[in-house]
Scaffold this active site. Sequence first.
Site, PDB file in Angstrom:
ATOM      1  N   PRO A   1     -12.875 -20.717  -6.989  1.00  0.00           N
ATOM      2  CA  PRO A   1     -13.461 -20.295  -8.229  1.00  0.00           C
ATOM      3  C   PRO A   1     -14.803 -19.653  -8.192  1.00  0.00           C
ATOM      4  O   PRO A   1     -15.752 -20.012  -8.917  1.00  0.00           O
ATOM      5  CB  PRO A   1     -13.811 -21.582  -8.862  1.00  0.00           C
ATOM      6  CG  PRO A   1     -14.016 -22.672  -8.150  1.00  0.00           C
ATOM      7  CD  PRO A   1     -13.128 -22.328  -6.866  1.00  0.00           C
TER       8      PRO A   1
ATOM      9  N   ALA B   1     -16.508 -15.348  -7.806  1.00  0.00           N
ATOM     10  CA  ALA B   1     -16.711 -14.310  -8.769  1.00  0.00           C
ATOM     11  C   ALA B   1     -15.123 -13.794  -9.509  1.00  0.00           C
ATOM     12  O   ALA B   1     -15.241 -13.940 -10.777  1.00  0.00           O
ATOM     13  CB  ALA B   1     -17.161 -12.912  -8.157  1.00  0.00           C
TER      14      ALA B   1
ATOM     15  N   ALA C   1     -17.981  -8.582 -10.686  1.00  0.00           N
ATOM     16  CA  ALA C   1     -18.396  -9.780 -11.062  1.00  0.00           C
ATOM     17  C   ALA C   1     -19.117 -10.519  -9.941  1.00  0.00           C
ATOM     18  O   ALA C   1     -18.768 -10.123  -8.720  1.00  0.00           O
ATOM     19  CB  ALA C   1     -17.122 -10.936 -11.617  1.00  0.00           C
TER      20      ALA C   1
ATOM     21  N   LYS D   1      -7.981   1.909  -3.495  1.00  0.00           N
ATOM     22  CA  LYS D   1      -9.151   0.860  -3.680  1.00  0.00           C
ATOM     23  C   LYS D   1      -9.952   0.591  -2.160  1.00  0.00           C
ATOM     24  O   LYS D   1     -10.962   0.698  -2.104  1.00  0.00           O
ATOM     25  CB  LYS D   1      -8.704  -0.641  -4.172  1.00  0.00           C
ATOM     26  CG  LYS D   1      -9.612  -1.446  -4.095  1.00  0.00           C
ATOM     27  CD  LYS D   1     -10.535  -1.483  -5.569  1.00  0.00           C
ATOM     28  CE  LYS D   1     -11.707  -2.118  -5.499  1.00  0.00           C
ATOM     29  NZ  LYS D   1     -11.419  -3.723  -5.688  1.00  0.00           N
TER      30      LYS D   1
ATOM     31  N   SER E   1     -20.527  -5.201  -2.801  1.00  0.00           N
ATOM     32  CA  SER E   1     -20.350  -6.596  -2.442  1.00  0.00           C
ATOM     33  C   SER E   1     -20.608  -6.670  -1.022  1.00  0.00           C
ATOM     34  O   SER E   1     -21.048  -7.766  -0.657  1.00  0.00           O
ATOM     35  CB  SER E   1     -18.891  -7.257  -2.780  1.00  0.00           C
ATOM     36  OG  SER E   1     -17.931  -6.577  -2.134  1.00  0.00           O
TER      37      SER E   1
ATOM     38  N   GLU F   1     -16.246  -9.074   4.843  1.00  0.00           N
ATOM     39  CA  GLU F   1     -14.671  -8.732   4.993  1.00  0.00           C
ATOM     40  C   GLU F   1     -14.264  -7.618   5.815  1.00  0.00           C
ATOM     41  O   GLU F   1     -13.807  -6.562   5.232  1.00  0.00           O
ATOM     42  CB  GLU F   1     -14.153  -8.696   3.281  1.00  0.00           C
ATOM     43  CG  GLU F   1     -14.188 -10.119   2.748  1.00  0.00           C
ATOM     44  CD  GLU F   1     -13.532  -9.924   1.273  1.00  0.00           C
ATOM     45  OE1 GLU F   1     -13.943  -9.003   0.502  1.00  0.00           O
ATOM     46  OE2 GLU F   1     -12.696 -10.571   1.041  1.00  0.00           O
TER      47      GLU F   1
HETATM   48  N1  NAP Z   1     -16.573  -9.858  -6.762  1.00  0.00           N
HETATM   49  C1  NAP Z   1     -15.936  -8.914  -6.990  1.00  0.00           C
HETATM   50  O1  NAP Z   1     -16.585  -8.176  -8.098  1.00  0.00           O
HETATM   51  C2  NAP Z   1     -14.676  -8.400  -6.699  1.00  0.00           C
HETATM   52  C3  NAP Z   1     -14.379  -7.040  -7.039  1.00  0.00           C
HETATM   53  C4  NAP Z   1     -12.960  -6.656  -6.452  1.00  0.00           C
HETATM   54  C5  NAP Z   1     -12.456  -7.389  -5.660  1.00  0.00           C
HETATM   55  N2  NAP Z   1     -13.125  -8.601  -5.109  1.00  0.00           N
HETATM   56  C6  NAP Z   1     -12.432  -9.420  -4.093  1.00  0.00           C
HETATM   57  O2  NAP Z   1     -11.934 -10.518  -4.462  1.00  0.00           O
HETATM   58  C7  NAP Z   1     -11.693 -11.467  -3.410  1.00  0.00           C
HETATM   59  C8  NAP Z   1     -12.525 -12.649  -3.802  1.00  0.00           C
HETATM   60  O3  NAP Z   1     -14.082 -12.156  -3.860  1.00  0.00           O
HETATM   61  P1  NAP Z   1     -15.095 -12.943  -4.781  1.00  0.00           P
HETATM   62  O4  NAP Z   1     -16.082 -12.149  -4.871  1.00  0.00           O
HETATM   63  O5  NAP Z   1     -14.479 -13.688  -5.875  1.00  0.00           O
HETATM   64  O6  NAP Z   1     -15.541 -14.010  -3.531  1.00  0.00           O
HETATM   65  P2  NAP Z   1     -16.466 -15.198  -3.957  1.00  0.00           P
HETATM   66  O7  NAP Z   1     -17.339 -15.273  -5.312  1.00  0.00           O
HETATM   67  O8  NAP Z   1     -17.362 -15.590  -2.511  1.00  0.00           O
HETATM   68  O9  NAP Z   1     -15.772 -16.440  -4.004  1.00  0.00           O
HETATM   69  C9  NAP Z   1     -14.792 -17.218  -3.351  1.00  0.00           C
HETATM   70  C10 NAP Z   1     -14.653 -18.418  -3.838  1.00  0.00           C
HETATM   71  O10 NAP Z   1     -13.743 -19.164  -2.926  1.00  0.00           O
HETATM   72  C11 NAP Z   1     -14.219 -20.638  -2.568  1.00  0.00           C
HETATM   73  N3  NAP Z   1     -13.557 -20.999  -1.620  1.00  0.00           N
HETATM   74  C12 NAP Z   1     -13.548 -20.702   0.001  1.00  0.00           C
HETATM   75  N4  NAP Z   1     -12.846 -21.427   0.521  1.00  0.00           N
HETATM   76  C13 NAP Z   1     -12.256 -22.330  -0.210  1.00  0.00           C
HETATM   77  C14 NAP Z   1     -11.497 -23.358  -0.094  1.00  0.00           C
HETATM   78  N5  NAP Z   1     -10.970 -23.602   1.132  1.00  0.00           N
HETATM   79  N6  NAP Z   1     -11.030 -24.131  -1.153  1.00  0.00           N
HETATM   80  C15 NAP Z   1     -11.454 -23.822  -2.499  1.00  0.00           C
HETATM   81  N7  NAP Z   1     -12.228 -22.879  -2.541  1.00  0.00           N
HETATM   82  C16 NAP Z   1     -12.579 -22.046  -1.465  1.00  0.00           C
HETATM   83  C17 NAP Z   1     -15.491 -20.261  -2.626  1.00  0.00           C
HETATM   84  O11 NAP Z   1     -16.305 -21.586  -2.610  1.00  0.00           O
HETATM   85  P3  NAP Z   1     -17.801 -22.177  -2.395  1.00  0.00           P
HETATM   86  O12 NAP Z   1     -18.607 -21.994  -3.561  1.00  0.00           O
HETATM   87  O13 NAP Z   1     -17.835 -23.214  -1.749  1.00  0.00           O
HETATM   88  O14 NAP Z   1     -18.388 -20.870  -1.551  1.00  0.00           O
HETATM   89  C18 NAP Z   1     -16.024 -19.361  -3.752  1.00  0.00           C
HETATM   90  O15 NAP Z   1     -15.897 -20.124  -4.972  1.00  0.00           O
HETATM   91  C19 NAP Z   1     -12.463 -10.879  -2.205  1.00  0.00           C
HETATM   92  O16 NAP Z   1     -11.382 -10.344  -1.571  1.00  0.00           O
HETATM   93  C20 NAP Z   1     -13.141  -9.636  -2.784  1.00  0.00           C
HETATM   94  O17 NAP Z   1     -13.169  -8.396  -1.950  1.00  0.00           O
HETATM   95  C21 NAP Z   1     -14.317  -9.092  -5.453  1.00  0.00           C
END
Ligand code: NAP
Length: 291
Positions: A10, A12, A127, A178, A247, A259
Amino acid sequence: MRPRVAVVGPGAIGGTLAAHRAQRGPALDLVICARTPFDTLVLDTPEGTLRAQVEILSDPAAARPVDWVLLAVKTYDVAEAARRWLPALLGPETRVAALQNGLEHAALLEGHVPAARVLPSVQMLPAERVGPGHLRQRRPGALSVPTGADADAFAALFEGTAIPVHRDPAFEVALWTKLAVNAAGAVSAMRLEPARVVHAPGAADEMRALVAECVAVARACGVELPAGLPERVVEGARAAPPETSNSLLADRRAGRPLEIDARHGVIVRLGLAHGVPTPENARVCAVLGAP
Ligand SMILES: NC(=O)c1ccc[n+]([C@@H]2O[C@H](COP(=O)([O-])OP(=O)(O)OC[C@H]3O[C@@H](n4cnc5c(N)ncnc54)[C@H](OP(=O)(O)O)[C@@H]3O)[C@@H](O)[C@H]2O)c1
């Protein structure tokens, strides 16, 4: 009966999608699988703050099979999150929506779930995490997925929410586009400067080269990207507010893992396989450290 959904990760993306999905009604059909537990899901959006009281698990022993897993961890955490959560969450019909950047959604889940049950996606959803369970969505967002029955079922999960899900017949083009656009973002991360870096000497050329390599590798893989993409990416960077971060830059500044393999290593690997030179993406891997 409404499909049961588990959001693994849970952060971004996962937190934002969970908060929107939870607005559709009593959140009895939504469970969040977190590494770092929290009490209430809070999403700040330009239109206001959404709050959701949903079931939050940090122990897979309490998880039960669901219809959909929305796997939203970073690419380098996919294998560990899958190993930890999927045995409890997967039933015979469960589908896994893979919400990561890059091209290798099903490959990252190999050995955990059959590829035919993985729905890849492109996330146009800016996000960020404010804290555990607290997310900020900067602008309206959307998801793209391929076409087909699973895509229809996935899109239905977000009907009536502020998250449009596009079923894209040219999904491969969207995926690679992308990747190509993201490739240019490495220049910010390498030079530790936000969007204004495009005005620094040599930076625009580095961006064009990173994108052009991705375009060439895509073509070798049979995917033709939009004409003029390298220049359009540079123009987009010039038009962005100068302090806009990406990011990769944000993660590098915060000392978090990057990444790099999913965003640049894949271009290098596929380039090697198809005889397409990718020196700029290889340099990113060398400087920022693909594992
Ligand atoms: N953010 C953006 O704007 C965006 C936009 C487009 C694409 N993306 C892509 O979306 C993907 C996710 O990115 P994000 O930005 O959402 O990452 P993020 O904010 O770092 O969130 C990742 C989440 O995964 C959790 N996590 C990690 N290992 C876990 C496990 N074993 N069990 C349960 N939860 C776990 C983390 O928990 P903790 O709180 O413990 O760290 C964190 O809450 C990536 O590939 C990114 O490149 C992101």
